[in-house]
Write a protein that holds these residues in place. Structure first.
Motif, PDB file in Angstrom:
ATOM      1  N   LEU A 100      50.433  43.699  44.284  1.00 19.90           N
ATOM      2  CA  LEU A 100      50.521  44.604  45.423  1.00 19.90           C
ATOM      3  C   LEU A 100      49.183  44.789  46.126  1.00 19.90           C
ATOM      4  O   LEU A 100      49.145  45.009  47.338  1.00 19.90           O
ATOM      5  CB  LEU A 100      51.069  45.960  44.960  1.00 19.90           C
ATOM      6  CG  LEU A 100      52.516  45.965  44.453  1.00 19.90           C
ATOM      7  CD1 LEU A 100      52.898  47.351  43.967  1.00 19.90           C
ATOM      8  CD2 LEU A 100      53.469  45.493  45.554  1.00 19.90           C
ATOM      9  N   ASP A 101      48.097  44.714  45.382  1.00 22.30           N
ATOM     10  CA  ASP A 101      46.769  44.958  45.943  1.00 22.30           C
ATOM     11  C   ASP A 101      46.188  43.660  46.487  1.00 22.30           C
ATOM     12  O   ASP A 101      45.582  42.876  45.760  1.00 22.30           O
ATOM     13  CB  ASP A 101      45.861  45.547  44.862  1.00 22.30           C
ATOM     14  CG  ASP A 101      44.466  45.858  45.388  1.00 22.30           C
ATOM     15  OD1 ASP A 101      44.248  45.719  46.608  1.00 22.30           O
ATOM     16  OD2 ASP A 101      43.604  46.229  44.569  1.00 22.30           O
ATOM     17  N   TRP A 102      46.350  43.436  47.779  1.00 25.85           N
ATOM     18  CA  TRP A 102      45.856  42.205  48.392  1.00 25.85           C
ATOM     19  C   TRP A 102      44.354  42.236  48.658  1.00 25.85           C
ATOM     20  O   TRP A 102      43.799  41.274  49.179  1.00 25.85           O
ATOM     21  CB  TRP A 102      46.617  41.935  49.690  1.00 25.85           C
ATOM     22  CG  TRP A 102      48.008  41.445  49.446  1.00 25.85           C
ATOM     23  CD1 TRP A 102      48.641  41.306  48.239  1.00 25.85           C
ATOM     24  CD2 TRP A 102      48.951  41.024  50.432  1.00 25.85           C
ATOM     25  NE1 TRP A 102      49.916  40.838  48.406  1.00 25.85           N
ATOM     26  CE2 TRP A 102      50.138  40.653  49.760  1.00 25.85           C
ATOM     27  CE3 TRP A 102      48.926  40.935  51.821  1.00 25.85           C
ATOM     28  CZ2 TRP A 102      51.265  40.190  50.415  1.00 25.85           C
ATOM     29  CZ3 TRP A 102      50.062  40.477  52.488  1.00 25.85           C
ATOM     30  CH2 TRP A 102      51.211  40.110  51.789  1.00 25.85           C
ATOM     31  N   SER A 103      43.701  43.340  48.304  1.00 20.93           N
ATOM     32  CA  SER A 103      42.243  43.369  48.439  1.00 20.93           C
ATOM     33  C   SER A 103      41.570  42.583  47.312  1.00 20.93           C
ATOM     34  O   SER A 103      40.376  42.284  47.395  1.00 20.93           O
ATOM     35  CB  SER A 103      41.744  44.820  48.422  1.00 20.93           C
ATOM     36  OG  SER A 103      41.809  45.382  47.121  1.00 20.93           O
ATOM     37  N   HIS A 116      39.077  49.445  37.012  1.00 24.29           N
ATOM     38  CA  HIS A 116      40.371  49.478  37.699  1.00 24.29           C
ATOM     39  C   HIS A 116      40.354  48.635  38.969  1.00 24.29           C
ATOM     40  O   HIS A 116      41.408  48.283  39.500  1.00 24.29           O
ATOM     41  CB  HIS A 116      40.738  50.922  38.049  1.00 24.29           C
ATOM     42  CG  HIS A 116      39.814  51.563  39.035  1.00 24.29           C
ATOM     43  ND1 HIS A 116      38.574  52.051  38.678  1.00 24.29           N
ATOM     44  CD2 HIS A 116      39.942  51.797  40.370  1.00 24.29           C
ATOM     45  CE1 HIS A 116      37.977  52.556  39.743  1.00 24.29           C
ATOM     46  NE2 HIS A 116      38.777  52.406  40.782  1.00 24.29           N
ATOM     47  N   ARG A 117      39.157  48.266  39.454  1.00 23.14           N
ATOM     48  CA  ARG A 117      39.058  47.468  40.673  1.00 23.14           C
ATOM     49  C   ARG A 117      39.367  45.984  40.442  1.00 23.14           C
ATOM     50  O   ARG A 117      39.566  45.235  41.382  1.00 23.14           O
ATOM     51  CB  ARG A 117      37.658  47.607  41.288  1.00 23.14           C
ATOM     52  CG  ARG A 117      37.297  49.005  41.723  1.00 23.14           C
ATOM     53  CD  ARG A 117      38.235  49.554  42.783  1.00 23.14           C
ATOM     54  NE  ARG A 117      38.334  48.686  43.940  1.00 23.14           N
ATOM     55  CZ  ARG A 117      37.498  48.732  44.973  1.00 23.14           C
ATOM     56  NH1 ARG A 117      36.493  49.599  44.975  1.00 23.14           N
ATOM     57  NH2 ARG A 117      37.662  47.931  46.010  1.00 23.14           N
ATOM     58  N   LYS A 118      39.365  45.556  39.217  1.00 25.06           N
ATOM     59  CA  LYS A 118      39.722  44.198  38.811  1.00 25.06           C
ATOM     60  C   LYS A 118      38.638  43.165  39.142  1.00 25.06           C
ATOM     61  O   LYS A 118      38.009  43.217  40.190  1.00 25.06           O
ATOM     62  CB  LYS A 118      41.048  43.736  39.446  1.00 25.06           C
ATOM     63  CG  LYS A 118      42.215  44.666  39.187  1.00 25.06           C
ATOM     64  CD  LYS A 118      42.535  44.810  37.716  1.00 25.06           C
ATOM     65  CE  LYS A 118      43.744  45.708  37.501  1.00 25.06           C
ATOM     66  NZ  LYS A 118      44.046  45.906  36.057  1.00 25.06           N
ATOM     67  N   LEU A 119      38.456  42.242  38.207  1.00 24.56           N
ATOM     68  CA  LEU A 119      37.506  41.147  38.382  1.00 24.56           C
ATOM     69  C   LEU A 119      38.092  40.080  39.299  1.00 24.56           C
ATOM     70  O   LEU A 119      39.305  40.006  39.500  1.00 24.56           O
ATOM     71  CB  LEU A 119      37.183  40.526  37.026  1.00 24.56           C
ATOM     72  CG  LEU A 119      36.509  41.431  35.996  1.00 24.56           C
ATOM     73  CD1 LEU A 119      36.467  40.747  34.651  1.00 24.56           C
ATOM     74  CD2 LEU A 119      35.102  41.812  36.451  1.00 24.56           C
ATOM     75  N   VAL A 120      37.213  39.252  39.831  1.00 26.52           N
ATOM     76  CA  VAL A 120      37.663  38.124  40.637  1.00 26.52           C
ATOM     77  C   VAL A 120      38.536  37.214  39.776  1.00 26.52           C
ATOM     78  O   VAL A 120      38.254  36.985  38.592  1.00 26.52           O
ATOM     79  CB  VAL A 120      36.462  37.357  41.223  1.00 26.52           C
ATOM     80  CG1 VAL A 120      35.636  36.679  40.139  1.00 26.52           C
ATOM     81  CG2 VAL A 120      36.902  36.364  42.280  1.00 26.52           C
ATOM     82  N   GLY A 121      39.614  36.690  40.343  1.00 23.70           N
ATOM     83  CA  GLY A 121      40.499  35.802  39.605  1.00 23.70           C
ATOM     84  C   GLY A 121      39.807  34.513  39.199  1.00 23.70           C
ATOM     85  O   GLY A 121      38.987  33.978  39.943  1.00 23.70           O
TER      86      GLY A 121
END
Length: 288
Positions: A135-138, A179-184
């Motif tokens: 959902l988070d496209w950022s 919670h901001r998530k690492l780069v894929g």
């Protein structure tokens, strides 16, 4: 090839100087702060200004025009990559069919530039994506072709040159920001970066400045340099990087009332091909 100014550490060793800005967010920028950045760059005289994405807030024509005016005021060469905010959040045909048309019109043709000086090679990687299976496209990610490019471009780079990768999204996060998530594809990328001899990965996105080592590579993020989208307790800031392939200092310059002032400095030493934190060091600010 761009020339490199010469500065000296207190030891007399010659170094280069890089100013790292990020997350300008024109459209949510603070004019006084943006003007002060131009003045500060003229005082500090970096060899290069690196901007790690999010030049705009909503990727509008007006915001890109403001970003272009800012870049035109810099007296230093700039190495600039896009961030997720440089994709339109509302114009879906634009986002999916021609996502970088405004970027290429106003900023530069490349979304993944390469800059080489006498003392460094800098590779930009575009981690922003039009969409994702979440959902988070950022959020951002890397693909195999991008990782292969880093390996290919650095394999013949002179041993003494500092090797820098610039990507908008984070390769490391402090606990409070996870919670901001690492780069894929972070882990695969770091393995290749380590093999390619990458020294420094610069980024932004989370509006928090930090400098950390991971798998022998220095990971350094700048906060939001000019926008009002601040994390509580975190001022507008940019980083000043001084050093070479043996020693680096990264100093956070924070906005204090009506000016930028030098704050925390973190030092790093490279030993046996791996970067590690050094003992406290003085920040070198005075050019020759």
């Amino acid at each position: 090839m761009a020339k490199t100014r010469r500065y000296k550490l207190s030891t007399g060793r010659q170094i280069m100087r890089i100013a790292h800005l990020s997350d300008l967010h024109f459209g949510r920028d603070q004019h006084q702060v943006a003007d002060a950045i131009i003045s500060q760059m003229n005082q500090l005289q970096p060899d290069l200004v690196i901007i790690s994405g999010d030049l705009t807030q909503n990727a509008t024509h007006e915001e890109f025009q403001a970003a272009r005016r800012f870049l035109d005021q810099l007296q230093q060469p700039a190495h600039v990559i896009p961030g997720n905010h440089d994709l339109s959040p509302t114009n879906l045909p634009e986002r999916f069919l021609y996502p970088w048309r405004k970027w290429q019109h106003y900023i530069q043709p490349e979304t993944e530039p390469t800059t080489e000086t006498e003392d460094a090679k800098i590779l930009g990687l575009n981690t922003a994506r039009r969409m994702g299976w979440y959902l988070d496209w950022s959020r951002g990610r890397l693909n195999e072709q991008q990782m292969q490019r880093v390996e290919n471009e650095l394999q013949n780079t002179q041993e003494e040159k500092l090797r820098i990768v610039v990507a908008h999204h984070p390769f490391w996060l402090p606990t409070r920001s996870q919670h901001r998530k690492l780069v894929g594809s972070r882990d695969e990328a770091l393995t290749i970066f380590d093999q390619a001899g990458v020294d420094l990965v610069l980024g932004g996105h989370i509006h928090l400045a930090f400098a950390q080592t991971l798998q022998g590579v220095v990971i350094s993020h700048a906060g939001t340099t000019t926008s009002d989208r601040l994390i509580p307790g975190q001022p507008n800031s940019f980083n000043l990087i001084d050093g070479n392939r043996q020693r680096l200092t990264i100093t956070e310059w924070d906005w204090q009332k009506n000016r930028f002032e030098a704050g925390k400095t973190t030092g790093f030493l490279r030993q046996n091909g791996e970067w590690q934190h050094s003992r406290p060091v003085e920040s070198p600010y005075q050019p020759n």
